[in-house]
Enzyme design. Structure first.
Site, PDB file in Angstrom:
ATOM      1  N   PHE A   1       0.816  -1.223   0.000  1.00  8.76           N
ATOM      2  CA  PHE A   1       0.000   0.000   0.000  1.00  8.76           C
ATOM      3  C   PHE A   1       0.846   1.268   0.000  1.00  8.76           C
ATOM      4  O   PHE A   1       0.365   2.323   0.385  1.00  8.76           O
ATOM      5  CB  PHE A   1      -0.972  -0.012   1.180  1.00  8.76           C
ATOM      6  CG  PHE A   1      -1.666  -1.335   1.379  1.00  8.76           C
ATOM      7  CD1 PHE A   1      -2.557  -1.809   0.425  1.00  8.76           C
ATOM      8  CD2 PHE A   1      -1.405  -2.123   2.487  1.00  8.76           C
ATOM      9  CE1 PHE A   1      -3.180  -3.031   0.575  1.00  8.76           C
ATOM     10  CE2 PHE A   1      -2.021  -3.361   2.653  1.00  8.76           C
ATOM     11  CZ  PHE A   1      -2.914  -3.812   1.697  1.00  8.76           C
TER      12      PHE A   1
ATOM     13  N   THR B   1      -1.801  -8.132  -5.502  1.00  7.52           N
ATOM     14  CA  THR B   1      -2.675  -7.524  -6.499  1.00  7.52           C
ATOM     15  C   THR B   1      -3.026  -8.461  -7.647  1.00  7.52           C
ATOM     16  O   THR B   1      -4.031  -8.257  -8.312  1.00  7.52           O
ATOM     17  CB  THR B   1      -1.966  -6.302  -7.094  1.00  7.52           C
ATOM     18  OG1 THR B   1      -0.627  -6.696  -7.428  1.00  7.52           O
ATOM     19  CG2 THR B   1      -1.889  -5.178  -6.086  1.00  7.52           C
TER      20      THR B   1
ATOM     21  N   ALA C   1       0.745  -3.411 -13.633  1.00  8.37           N
ATOM     22  CA  ALA C   1       0.161  -4.135 -14.768  1.00  8.37           C
ATOM     23  C   ALA C   1       0.382  -3.379 -16.073  1.00  8.37           C
ATOM     24  O   ALA C   1       0.782  -3.972 -17.078  1.00  8.37           O
ATOM     25  CB  ALA C   1      -1.332  -4.367 -14.530  1.00  8.37           C
TER      26      ALA C   1
ATOM     27  N   LEU D   1      -7.834  -6.156 -17.186  1.00  9.44           N
ATOM     28  CA  LEU D   1      -7.069  -7.287 -17.729  1.00  9.44           C
ATOM     29  C   LEU D   1      -7.575  -8.622 -17.200  1.00  9.44           C
ATOM     30  O   LEU D   1      -7.507  -9.639 -17.875  1.00  9.44           O
ATOM     31  CB  LEU D   1      -5.578  -7.120 -17.400  1.00  9.44           C
ATOM     32  CG  LEU D   1      -4.908  -5.892 -18.020  1.00  9.44           C
ATOM     33  CD1 LEU D   1      -3.442  -5.826 -17.621  1.00  9.44           C
ATOM     34  CD2 LEU D   1      -5.042  -5.890 -19.540  1.00  9.44           C
TER      35      LEU D   1
ATOM     36  N   LYS E   1     -11.588 -10.773 -12.338  1.00 10.57           N
ATOM     37  CA  LYS E   1     -11.660 -11.229 -10.952  1.00 10.57           C
ATOM     38  C   LYS E   1     -10.628 -10.503 -10.068  1.00 10.57           C
ATOM     39  O   LYS E   1     -10.986  -9.874  -9.070  1.00 10.57           O
ATOM     40  CB  LYS E   1     -11.429 -12.746 -10.882  1.00 10.57           C
ATOM     41  CG  LYS E   1     -11.712 -13.332  -9.501  1.00 10.57           C
ATOM     42  CD  LYS E   1     -11.343 -14.808  -9.430  1.00 10.57           C
ATOM     43  CE  LYS E   1     -12.541 -15.671  -9.725  1.00 10.57           C
ATOM     44  NZ  LYS E   1     -12.247 -17.111  -9.492  1.00 10.57           N
ATOM     45  N   THR E   2      -9.369 -10.563 -10.460  1.00 12.27           N
ATOM     46  CA  THR E   2      -8.347  -9.903  -9.636  1.00 12.27           C
ATOM     47  C   THR E   2      -8.539  -8.381  -9.691  1.00 12.27           C
ATOM     48  O   THR E   2      -8.277  -7.681  -8.723  1.00 12.27           O
ATOM     49  CB  THR E   2      -6.925 -10.275 -10.096  1.00 12.27           C
ATOM     50  OG1 THR E   2      -6.774  -9.944 -11.472  1.00 12.27           O
ATOM     51  CG2 THR E   2      -6.653 -11.748  -9.901  1.00 12.27           C
TER      52      THR E   2
ATOM     53  N   GLU F   1      -5.386   1.835  -6.824  1.00 15.68           N
ATOM     54  CA  GLU F   1      -5.632   2.923  -5.892  1.00 15.68           C
ATOM     55  C   GLU F   1      -6.959   3.644  -6.051  1.00 15.68           C
ATOM     56  O   GLU F   1      -7.480   4.225  -5.098  1.00 15.68           O
ATOM     57  CB  GLU F   1      -4.455   3.913  -5.970  1.00 15.68           C
ATOM     58  CG  GLU F   1      -3.219   3.271  -5.368  1.00 15.68           C
ATOM     59  CD  GLU F   1      -1.921   3.979  -5.668  1.00 15.68           C
ATOM     60  OE1 GLU F   1      -1.471   4.751  -4.838  1.00 15.68           O
ATOM     61  OE2 GLU F   1      -1.348   3.736  -6.745  1.00 15.68           O
TER      62      GLU F   1
HETATM   63 MO1  MOS Z   1       1.104   3.069  -3.816  1.00 13.97          MO
HETATM   64  S1  MOS Z   1       0.645   4.315  -2.251  1.00 13.97           S
HETATM   65  O1  MOS Z   1       1.807   4.200  -4.875  1.00 13.97           O
HETATM   66  O2  MOS Z   1       2.113   1.869  -3.271  1.00 13.97           O
END
Ligand code: MOS
Length: 736
Positions: A237, A465, A507, A627, A630-631, A702
C-alpha cells in the site's frame, strides 16, 4: 483447456500456494545459521541519546552482537549516500545519537533466537537529553514550508479574484483527515546474508530494484553486489515502496555478526519507522453561478512531515483536473513534526483530497438546491482544465449514469432526514473517484521450455494484487496457450528489471513488456527454424510463418504446425528465451491520463447510538481494459473497503506529550471487519484506453479508495442533516 484471454476472470495462479502456506514471504525463508535481530526504538520524540548501557544486555543468554550509535559501522556520507534514488529516504542508521521521533530505531540486538533478542533488547538502559518535541500540527501553520516535490506547491489557473467575484453562491469550509499507518498483514522484514562481498536480501518490498540500489549506495558497495529477492509481498500500500532503515540495519548487523541476520518489525514498529499517511488540513472555497456552473475553485492544503525529510501528500491533485472551472488555485504546505517521515499511502493525495473536494461539492449542491450528480455533470471536464491537454480516454459520464441506475439514485428524496426506519436514519450520498494512470519502462523475458511449458519473467513484485496471474494471462493470451501451461516468475533482481509497484502502475508497465518479450521469443523460434536445414520451415520467410496454440505453422497450411518443444529439441534442447523492454511512447505525453469512477453509498445511522453502517456501495469505474475481471474487481473492492475505513474508523493517535503512537496495534487501530462491510456492487466499463498502453488498461490499485469516503460522508449528511468534515466520522462525533 482453451487459450487464455485478456479480461477473463481467471483465478489467481498463486492462490493455492497462498492459502496452503506454500507461498514463502521474505522472513519465512530458511537461511542456514541465521541469527535473529530486533530493533530497539526511542521512547522520546526529540533530543539526543546521552548514554546507552548495554552491559546487562550483552551478558544476556544467546546474544550475538549489539549495534548502537557508539559501535555501528560508519557509512559513507553518514548513511545519507542514497537519499536521492527513487526509493531513497533519510534513514536512521545509528550514525549519530540524535532522536527525531518517538519509535525511531536506535539500536539492533542480534541473538540466537528471537526471544533471546527480545529479552536482551529490554535490558538496554537508554538515557536521553530530551528537547520539547514539535507535535501540534495546526500550531505549525504559521511556520509551514513549501516542500521539494514534483508537484508544484502553488498553482493558479485564471484570474482568481475575478473567478470568485463572478460567483453567486460560495461554499467555504475546512476538511481534515488524520494520520494513518498502512499496516499490511505482513510486517516489514528482511533477511540479510553476506557471501564475501556479495549481499543477498530477502526483503518484503514493493520495489526490489529500488532496495538493491538504495542499499548498495548507502553501504557504498557496487550495485551488482546486491541481490534482492521477494517472491511474495503480503500487502504494501505504499509503505514498502521505499527502503526503510531496518533493511540497511539488517545488512549492517549481518556484516558485524558475520552470519545471516533476520530482522522483522514488531507490529508497534510499523507506526513511524516505515512511513504512514500524513494528517491533512484542507481549506476549500467553491464559487458557482446559480445554475451550478463553477466560476472558481480554491484548495489550500497543509500536511505534516518529519523533521528530517519532506513528503508532500498532494491532496490538491484531483482539484487541478476534475471539474471544468475557469479558475483553479491550489497550494500545498508542510508542517515539520517530531514523528516518523510520512510516505505514499494508497492513492496519496487523491484519497484525502477527494474526501475534502467531494464533500465540498455536495455542500455546493445543497446550497444550490441541485442534485449532486447534476452538479457534477454541469461541470464535466471535457479536457484537463489546468494542463489543457485532452484526456487519453474519459467515460466518467457513463460511470455516473450506470452507477445512478444500478444504485437507484432517482428514488432519493433530496431532503435530509427524509428517510427513517424506526431508529435508523437512512441516507444516500455520491461522489466522484479519480486517480492518475501511471506507466513506466519495464523489462520482461519469455522462455519456451523443453518440457512444453512457457516461463514469463519480470523483476517486479506481486503485493497481493495479482501480478503473477496477469503476467501469465497476458503471455498465455499472446501465445494462444492456456494459462495452465505458463509459469510466471518475479521478485528477483536477477530477472529483467521491473518498476516500483507503486502508483497503480505494475500491470500497465509490465504487461506491454511481457507482450513484447513473447513476440521476440516467437521470432527466435522462427529464426532458428528458417535457418535450420533439418526443419520443415527451412528457407521460409518469417512473414510466412505464424505461432498459434504453442505451434509454429505456415500461414498457408495452418494444420501443419510444429510444437515448440520439437523446435527446442532440434536446437540442442536448451530453452529458447527472449528479453524485451517496453516504455510509454512520447505521444502519451500529449494526453492527460486518468481513471474515473462514480460511487454511490447508502448509510444507516442509529440515531441513539451514533453508529453508522454502510449498507451498500455501488461503484462504476472507467479504468480502461480490465485485464482480469476477478483480480481487478478484488483490487477495486479492497480500495472501497479502505475508503470506508478512512471515512469512519481509521486514525493513528499520537500522544501529544511524548509523541508515542498510542494505538500501535491491530486491536486499537480501527478498521472495518467483515461485519462492517455491506453489499458491494462494483463494475468497470472496460472501454480500452489505447492512447495509454497497447492493451488499453489503466491501473486499478488505488482508485477504489478515492471518492468513496466522501460518498459515505455525504450519505451521513443526507441521513442526519449534520455535516461532518473531519475524518474519521466516529460515533462520538455523530452523537455530539
Ligand atoms: Mo502506492 S501508495 O503508490 O504503493
Amino acid at each position: 483447456m482453451s487459450a487464455a484471454a485478456i479480461g477473463e476472470p481467471l483465478t489467481r495462479v498463486d492462490g493455492r500456494a497462498k492459502v496452503t502456506g506454500a507461498a514463502k514471504y521474505a522472513a519465512e525463508f530458511e537461511v542456514p545459521h541465521a541469527a535473529h535481530a530486533v530493533m530497539v526504538t526511542s521512547t522520546v520524540a526529540s533530543g539526543r541519546i546521552t548514554r546507552m548501557d548495554t552491559t546487562a544486555a550483552e551478558r544476556s543468554p544467546g546474544v550475538v552482537t549489539i549495534m548502537t550509535p557508539a559501535n555501528a559501522p560508519r557509512l559513507p556520507n553518514n548513511g545519507r549516500a542514497a537519499v536521492n534514488p527513487p526509493a531513497g529516504r533519510v534513514l536512521q542508521l545509528l550514525q549519530d545519537a540524535e532522536v527525531h521521533y518517538n519509535n525511531q530505531p536506535i539500536a539492533v540486538v542480534v541473538a540466537e533466537t528471537l526471544n533471546q533478542a527480545l529479552l536482551a533488547a529490554a535490558l538496554i538502559d537508554v538515557r536521553y537529553q530530551s528537547t520539547p518535541p514539535k507535535l501540534d500540527f495546526q500550531a505549525g501553520f504559521p511556520a509551514a514550508h513549501v516542500g521539494k516535490n514534483k508537484i508544484p506547491s502553488m498553482l493558479s489557473e485564471g484570474d482568481v479574484a475575478q473567478g470568485f467575484a463572478a460567483a453567486e453562491v460560495t461554499v467555504e469550509q475546512i476538511y481534515t483527515t488524520p494520520k494513518q499507518n498502512h499496516n499490511p498483514m505482513e510486517p516489514h522484514g528482511t533477511i540479510a546474508s553476506w557471501d564475501g562481498e556479495l549481499l543477498t536480501l530477502h526483503d518484503a518490498t514493493q520495489y526490489i530494484f529500488g532496495v538493491k540500489q538504495t542499499v548498495a549506495k548507502t553501504l557504498g558497495i557496487p550495485e551488482d553486489n546486491v541481490r534482492v529477492l521477494c517472491p511474495y509481498t503480503g500487502g504494501g500500500f505504499g509503505s514498502k515502496g521505499s527502503t526503510w532503515s531496518h533493511v540497511v540495519l539488517a545488512a549492517m548487523a549481518a556484516k558485524v555478526a558475520k552470519r545471516p541476520v533476520k530482522l522483522v518489525l514488531e507490529r508497534p514498529q510499523m507506526f513511524g519507522p516505515v512511513g504512514g499517511r500524513p494528517e491533512t488540513y484542507q481549506h476549500i472555497v467553491l464559487g458557482a453561478k446559480r445554475d451550478g456552473t463553477l466560476t472558481a475553485i480554491r484548495h489550500d492544503c497543509y500536511s505534516h512531515v518529519s523533521t528530517v525529510e519532506d513528503f508532500v501528500e498532494p491532496s490538491s491533485s484531483q482539484t487541478r483536473m476534475l471539474y471544468a472551472a475557469p479558475v483553479i488555485t491550489t497550494s500545498q504546505k508542510l508542517v515539520s513534526l517530531n514523528v516518523g517521515t510520512p510516505t505514499f499511502q494508497r492513492a496519496p493525495g487523491e484519497a484525502t483530497g477527494t474526501f475534502a473536494l467531494e464533500i465540498a461539492m455536495d455542500e455546493l449542491a445543497v446550497a444550490l438546491n441541485m442534485d449532486p450528480v447534476a452538479l457534477r455533470l454541469k461541470n464535466y471536464a471535457e479536457a484537463d482544465p489546468t494542463s489543457h491537454k485532452p484526456f487519453s480516454s474519459k467515460h466518467l459520464r457513463e460511470c455516473y449514469e450506470q452507477g445512478a441506475g444500478r444504485f437507484g439514485w432517482s428514488k432519493r428524496n433530496p431532503a435530509p432526514r427524509s428517510h427513517r426506519e424506526g431508529n435508523l436514519l437512512i441516507g444516500y450520498g455520491m461522489a466522484t473517484a479519480t486517480y492518475p494512470a501511471n506507466r513506466s519502462e519495464s523489462q520482461a523475458a519469455v522462455r519456451f521450455e523443453p518440457n512444453g511449458r512457457v516461463t514469463v519473467l519480470s523483476g517486479t513484485q506481486d503485493l497481493g494484487t495479482g501480478t503473477y496471474t496477469i503476467m501469465a494471462q497476458v503471455a498465455a493470451a499472446k501465445l494462444g496457450l492456456p494459462i495452465t501451461l505458463v509459469d510466471a516468475k518475479l521478485g528477483d533482481t536477477r530477472q529483467p528489471q521491473g518498476p516500483v509497484s507503486g502508483g497503480s502502475q505494475t500491470a500497465a508497465s509490465v504487461t506491454p513488456a511481457v507482450q513484447a518479450a513473447a513476440e521476440q521469443a516467437v521470432l527466435k523460434l522462427v529464426t532458428l527454424e528458417i535457418s535450420n536445414p533439418g526443419s520443415p520451415f527451412y528457407g521460409a520467410l518469417p512473414e510466412e510463418l505464424d505461432f498459434k496454440e504453442g505451434k509454429l505453422l505456415r500461414r498457408s497450411a495452418p494444420a501443419s504446425g510444429i510444437p515448440f518443444t520439437e523446435i527446442v529439441g532440434r536446437n540442442g534442447g536448451a530453452a529458447v528465451e527472449a528479453k524485451a523492454s517496453a516504455k510509454p511512447s512520447q505521444d502519451v505525453e500529449e494526453y492527460s491520463q486518468h481513471s474515473w469512477g462514480a460511487v454511490f453509498a447508502e448509510v444507516a445511522v442509529d440515531e441513539s447510538l451514533g453508529m453508522p453502517h454502510v449498507r451498500r456501495l455501488t461503484a462504476v469505474y472507467d479504468v480502461g481494459t480490465l485485464l482480469n475481471e476477478k483480480t481487478g474487481k478484488s483490487q477495486l473492492i479492497g480500495g472501497l473497503v479502505w475508503a470506508q475505513s478512512l471515512a469512519l474508523e481509521e486514525e493513528t493517535h499520537i500522544d501529544p506529550t511524548t509523541g508515542r503512537p498510542v494505538n500501535n496495534n491491530l486491536a486499537e487501530y480501527h478498521m472495518p471487519v467483515n461485519l462492517d462491510i455491506g453489499a458491494l456492487d462494483v463494475s468497470a466499463l472496460g472501454t480500452p484506453d489505447k492512447n495509454f498502453e497497447p492493451l488499453g488498461g489503466r491501473g486499478i490499485g488505488e482508485i477504489g479508495i478515492t471518492g468513496a469516503s466522501a460518498a459515505i460522508a455525504n450519505a451521513i449528511y443526507h441521513a442526519t442533516g449534520k455535516r461532518f468534515r473531519d475524518a474519521p466520522i466516529t460515533p462520538d462525533k455523530l452523537l455530539a
